[in-house]
Each structure stands twice: as C-alpha cells, then as structure tokens.
Scaffold this motif. Structure first.
Motif, PDB file in Angstrom:
ATOM      1  N   LYS A  72       0.946  -1.243   0.145  1.00  0.00           N
ATOM      2  CA  LYS A  72      -0.194  -0.062   0.076  1.00  0.00           C
ATOM      3  C   LYS A  72       0.876   1.231  -0.013  1.00  0.00           C
ATOM      4  O   LYS A  72       0.589   2.203  -0.724  1.00  0.00           O
ATOM      5  CB  LYS A  72      -0.961  -0.044   1.393  1.00  0.00           C
ATOM      6  N   ASP A  73       1.827   1.184   0.823  1.00  0.00           N
ATOM      7  CA  ASP A  73       2.856   2.294   0.905  1.00  0.00           C
ATOM      8  C   ASP A  73       3.603   2.733  -0.521  1.00  0.00           C
ATOM      9  O   ASP A  73       3.591   3.691  -1.030  1.00  0.00           O
ATOM     10  CB  ASP A  73       4.004   2.323   1.949  1.00  0.00           C
TER      11      ASP A  73
ATOM     12  N   VAL B 154       1.912   9.465  -6.121  1.00  0.00           N
ATOM     13  CA  VAL B 154       2.389  10.834  -5.858  1.00  0.00           C
ATOM     14  C   VAL B 154       3.478  11.033  -6.783  1.00  0.00           C
ATOM     15  O   VAL B 154       3.310  12.151  -7.429  1.00  0.00           O
ATOM     16  CB  VAL B 154       2.861  10.977  -4.431  1.00  0.00           C
ATOM     17  N   SER B 155       4.545  10.294  -6.802  1.00  0.00           N
ATOM     18  CA  SER B 155       5.644  10.471  -7.934  1.00  0.00           C
ATOM     19  C   SER B 155       4.872  10.759  -9.424  1.00  0.00           C
ATOM     20  O   SER B 155       5.323  11.546 -10.099  1.00  0.00           O
ATOM     21  CB  SER B 155       6.527   9.352  -7.897  1.00  0.00           C
ATOM     22  N   LEU B 156       4.106   9.758  -9.706  1.00  0.00           N
ATOM     23  CA  LEU B 156       3.618   9.554 -11.279  1.00  0.00           C
ATOM     24  C   LEU B 156       2.537  11.078 -11.235  1.00  0.00           C
ATOM     25  O   LEU B 156       2.884  11.639 -12.493  1.00  0.00           O
ATOM     26  CB  LEU B 156       2.671   8.512 -11.457  1.00  0.00           C
ATOM     27  N   ALA B 157       1.843  11.241 -10.330  1.00  0.00           N
ATOM     28  CA  ALA B 157       1.334  12.636 -10.542  1.00  0.00           C
ATOM     29  C   ALA B 157       1.968  13.839 -10.567  1.00  0.00           C
ATOM     30  O   ALA B 157       1.600  14.879 -11.210  1.00  0.00           O
ATOM     31  CB  ALA B 157       0.332  12.892  -9.214  1.00  0.00           C
TER      32      ALA B 157
ATOM     33  N   VAL C 126       9.361  12.077   0.852  1.00  0.00           N
ATOM     34  CA  VAL C 126       8.831  12.592   2.259  1.00  0.00           C
ATOM     35  C   VAL C 126       7.307  11.990   2.555  1.00  0.00           C
ATOM     36  O   VAL C 126       7.082  11.367   3.544  1.00  0.00           O
ATOM     37  CB  VAL C 126       8.518  14.198   1.972  1.00  0.00           C
ATOM     38  N   VAL C 127       6.517  11.619   1.715  1.00  0.00           N
ATOM     39  CA  VAL C 127       5.458  10.677   1.778  1.00  0.00           C
ATOM     40  C   VAL C 127       5.602   9.549   2.281  1.00  0.00           C
ATOM     41  O   VAL C 127       4.987   9.038   3.408  1.00  0.00           O
ATOM     42  CB  VAL C 127       4.452  11.007   0.461  1.00  0.00           C
ATOM     43  N   SER C 128       6.606   8.881   1.834  1.00  0.00           N
ATOM     44  CA  SER C 128       6.971   7.540   2.300  1.00  0.00           C
ATOM     45  C   SER C 128       7.638   7.420   3.653  1.00  0.00           C
ATOM     46  O   SER C 128       7.143   6.752   4.589  1.00  0.00           O
ATOM     47  CB  SER C 128       7.946   6.870   1.178  1.00  0.00           C
TER      48      SER C 128
ATOM     49  N   ALA D 188      12.138  15.589 -11.105  1.00  0.00           N
ATOM     50  CA  ALA D 188      13.148  15.356  -9.977  1.00  0.00           C
ATOM     51  C   ALA D 188      12.776  15.669  -8.499  1.00  0.00           C
ATOM     52  O   ALA D 188      12.585  14.920  -7.577  1.00  0.00           O
ATOM     53  CB  ALA D 188      14.565  16.280 -10.376  1.00  0.00           C
ATOM     54  N   VAL D 189      11.953  16.919  -8.713  1.00  0.00           N
ATOM     55  CA  VAL D 189      11.408  17.203  -7.316  1.00  0.00           C
ATOM     56  C   VAL D 189      10.292  16.306  -6.940  1.00  0.00           C
ATOM     57  O   VAL D 189      10.023  15.990  -5.633  1.00  0.00           O
ATOM     58  CB  VAL D 189      10.762  18.760  -7.223  1.00  0.00           C
ATOM     59  N   GLY D 190       9.479  15.704  -7.800  1.00  0.00           N
ATOM     60  CA  GLY D 190       8.695  14.804  -7.470  1.00  0.00           C
ATOM     61  C   GLY D 190       8.940  13.639  -6.607  1.00  0.00           C
ATOM     62  O   GLY D 190       8.111  12.857  -5.791  1.00  0.00           O
TER      63      GLY D 190
END
Length: 192
Positions: free
Chosen positions: A66-67, A74-77, A101-103, A93-95
């Motif tokens: 799930k993580d 988030v990265s794809l978005a 951070v989310v992880s 790259a910032v993505g």
C-alpha cells in the motif's frame, strides 16, 4: 545501513560539481542540479528499507504494498503535472523528493503503530548520524569555494569528507560507528 549509505549520498551531493566536471566535462554542467535533487531523494532510503524489512518481518507485506502504491502515485502525479502543465524537467526530479517525504511519513507512523517506536525515538536514534552527515556535507561542499581545478577539488574533498564524518562519529560516540569498527577489527583478526 544508514551509517554507511547516508554519508555516501551526502558526500556525493557535496562533490557533485567537481565530480561531474571531472568525469563528464563542462558539457554536463547543467546536470549538477539534478545530482543534488537525486541525492536528496535517496537520502532517507536506508531508513525506508529498514522499515520495510521490519514490516515484512511481521508478515505485513500488505502495508508495504500500500505504501509503495501511494508513493508511486504521488511520484506519477508529479510527473504528469510537470509534463502537462509546467514542462519542467526539474519538477519531475522534485517529485521524487515529495514521494520520499510521503513515504517517510507513512513508515514513521507505522513504526509507532506496529512496534511502539515513537517519532521522538526515531529522530533520536537517527539524529546523531544525520547530524554528522549534515556537518560533513556542509564542510565538504564549502571546499568548492576554493576555486581550484575540479579534479584537484575532488581529490581534496573525498578524503576530507571521510575524515570529518569519521571524526564526528567518534566524537559523538555514534553506536553504528563503534559497531563498524568492531566488525572490521574482528574480520582483520580472522584474516590474520
């Protein structure tokens, strides 16, 4: 893991400019900011991997999955926003940093939930090594301002950074440093 890999990532960030200019020449100078961003992305990877292994160890592969789905989404978005709306390669790259951070937030929360490992304790346990890395990174990066040739700067920065990090680890009595020294000493005695 964090004790060895994190300083390598921070060190690579600190020497990014002379590293790229020496190995890839001035033509690749625009890639230097990307090196910084990539290093930031991978800065917390050792801790994330440790958390994954801990969750897998108690049979919670569903949480790890799930993580991964959340962070990849988030990265794809971020990539989609970068391509469609801004056309910015830097934002891609910032993505990666945003996803990291989310992880980190997800895994830190789960360490508390499943192992009663509080955020405060996590920061305390990791803080020493990361503080050493931060000081080493700033000190090593500052050598770029000596305005020496890129290969010379790189040759100075690498041993300097290693010496600063090991010296700080010994000064602050970082347990991982002491464990690493013991392991090397034991292996040396076996080889002898």
């Amino acid at each position: 893991q964090s004790f060895l890999i994190t300083p390598l990532v921070v060190g690579l960030m600190a020497v990014a400019k002379p590293f790229i200019l020496t190995l890839l020449t001035e033509t690749w100078a625009p890639a230097i900011p990307f090196m910084y961003l990539i290093c930031v992305t991978y800065l917390m990877m050792p801790y994330e991997n440790t958390c994954k292994e801990a969750l897998l160890g108690i049979g919670r592969s569903d949480i790890v999955f799930k993580d991964m789905v959340i962070t990849k989404t988030v990265s794809l978005a971020t990539i989609i926003v970068a391509v469609v709306f801004t056309n910015s390669v830097h934002l891609i790259a910032v993505g990666g940093i945003v996803a990291t951070v989310v992880s980190l937030v997800l895994y830190s929360t789960q360490m508390f939930k499943y192992f009663n490992y509080s955020i405060k304790d996590q920061i305390f346990d990791l803080g020493g090594a990361y503080l050493c890395c931060a000081i080493m990174g700033v000190a090593t990066f500052s050598l770029n301002f000596l305005d020496l040739a890129a290969p010379v700067t790189l040759l100075i920065q690498v041993p300097f950074g290693a010496a600063v990090y090991c010296g700080l680890a010994k000064l602050f009595k970082i347990k991982a440093f002491e464990d690493t020294l013991k392991m090397i000493t034991k292996r040396g005695k076996k080889d002898a």
